[in-house]
Design a protein around this motif. Structure first.
Motif, short mmCIF file in Angstrom:
data_model
loop_
_atom_site.label_atom_id
_atom_site.label_comp_id
_atom_site.label_asym_id
_atom_site.label_seq_id
_atom_site.Cartn_x
_atom_site.Cartn_y
_atom_site.Cartn_z
N PRO A 1 3.34 4.21 -1.87
CA PRO A 1 3.50 4.83 -3.18
C PRO A 1 4.73 4.29 -3.92
O PRO A 1 5.79 4.07 -3.33
N ASN B 1 0.81 -1.22 0.00
CA ASN B 1 0.00 0.00 0.00
C ASN B 1 0.84 1.26 0.00
O ASN B 1 0.35 2.35 0.31
N ARG C 1 0.37 12.20 -2.11
CA ARG C 1 -0.93 12.29 -1.43
C ARG C 1 -1.59 10.91 -1.30
O ARG C 1 -2.53 10.75 -0.52
N THR C 2 -1.09 9.94 -2.07
CA THR C 2 -1.66 8.60 -1.99
C THR C 2 -1.10 7.79 -0.83
O THR C 2 -1.54 6.66 -0.58
N GLN D 1 1.10 15.29 -6.03
CA GLN D 1 -0.06 14.45 -6.31
C GLN D 1 0.20 13.01 -5.90
O GLN D 1 -0.63 12.35 -5.28
N TRP D 2 1.38 12.52 -6.27
CA TRP D 2 1.71 11.12 -6.01
C TRP D 2 1.79 10.81 -4.51
O TRP D 2 1.21 9.83 -4.03
N ARG E 1 -1.50 5.49 -6.84
CA ARG E 1 -0.46 5.05 -5.91
C ARG E 1 0.81 4.64 -6.65
O ARG E 1 1.93 4.86 -6.17
N ASP F 1 -3.87 2.03 -9.55
CA ASP F 1 -4.34 1.96 -8.17
C ASP F 1 -4.56 3.36 -7.60
O ASP F 1 -3.99 3.74 -6.57
N ALA F 2 -5.42 4.11 -8.31
CA ALA F 2 -5.80 5.46 -7.88
C ALA F 2 -4.59 6.39 -7.74
O ALA F 2 -4.59 7.30 -6.91
#
Length: 231
Positions: free
Chosen positions: A82, A80, A227-228, A224-225, A164, A161-162
């Protein structure tokens, strides 16, 4: 956060990524796989970045550490945390996701425009100029959303994966010094001499402002990245 960076060649370092991480209060460790350093344990970091390199993704005979890196990327995809790949790193991620990876029709070297795909989730301008240094390309992995494409490579990146896991064929992290080192090396992508998408060294270095324009693009992408990342 603490990030692990995987480096595959002395000429493909983290570039502006290292400075950006420090400026945002993150720490990082660079693992020089090409120099014999062992890949890290995923448990010791909060995110993983696989940088570019001149080798193919299955060149285990010359680079035996590739097998361990592929396993590390597979574990990262199953977890889970990034995961970001650039160039070779993106091709390794794409392959682990089942996408085709192979030799492109032409080498793509120098500055080229990227146009975002209509369904692109990337927080980037609808068109921007990025640095290219590749011949090998990848198809869009299943269940991934595209970044967009250039005239020489229709798939310049993907989000999975959204967001990630991100893969970038193009480069937003390079500085003028990075590219000068690449041009002085013997690592030019195969076919650069005859490709209609390859520029001369003088043309690549002619406008320093191009390098400066990459910085805000990298900031938007990395923000952006990350933030996952799980809280």
């Amino acid at each position: 956060m603490h990030l692990h960076l995987l480096q595959h060649s002395p000429h493909h370092g983290p570039g502006r990524i290292a400075d950006w991480l420090t400026s945002m209060g993150h720490s990082h460790t660079v693992f020089h796989l090409h120099a014999g350093e062992a890949p890290p344990s995923l448990a010791d970091g909060d995110a993983l970045i696989a940088l570019d390199g001149p080798m193919s993704i299955m060149d285990d005979a010359h680079h035996p550490w590739l097998k361990r890196e592929r396993k590390l990327i597979a574990r990262a995809l199953d977890g889970n945390k990034p995961l970001l790949g650039i160039g070779l790193g993106a091709r390794l991620i794409a392959a682990e996701l089942g996408a085709m990876v192979g030799r492109g029709t032409f080498a793509e070297v120098g500055w080229h425009d990227v146009t975002l795909a209509p369904d692109s989730p990337f927080d980037l301008p609808e068109q921007f100029t990025a640095f290219m240094w590749h011949r090998d390309v990848f198809a869009l992995p299943e269940d991934a959303l595209p970044l967009g494409g250039s005239s020489g490579s229709p798939v310049q990146g993907f989000a999975w994966d959204a967001g990630r896991a991100l893969g970038l064929l193009c480069h937003l992290e390079v500085t003028r010094a990075d590219v000068s080192g690449l041009l002085a090396s013997d690592e030019r992508p195969e076919g650069s001499e005859t490709s209609p998408h390859a520029q001369s060294s003088a043309s690549i270095l002619a406008d320093s402002v191009r390098f400066d324009r990459l910085a805000p693009l990298l900031d938007r992408l990395l923000s952006q990245w990350l933030r996952t990342a799980p809280l």
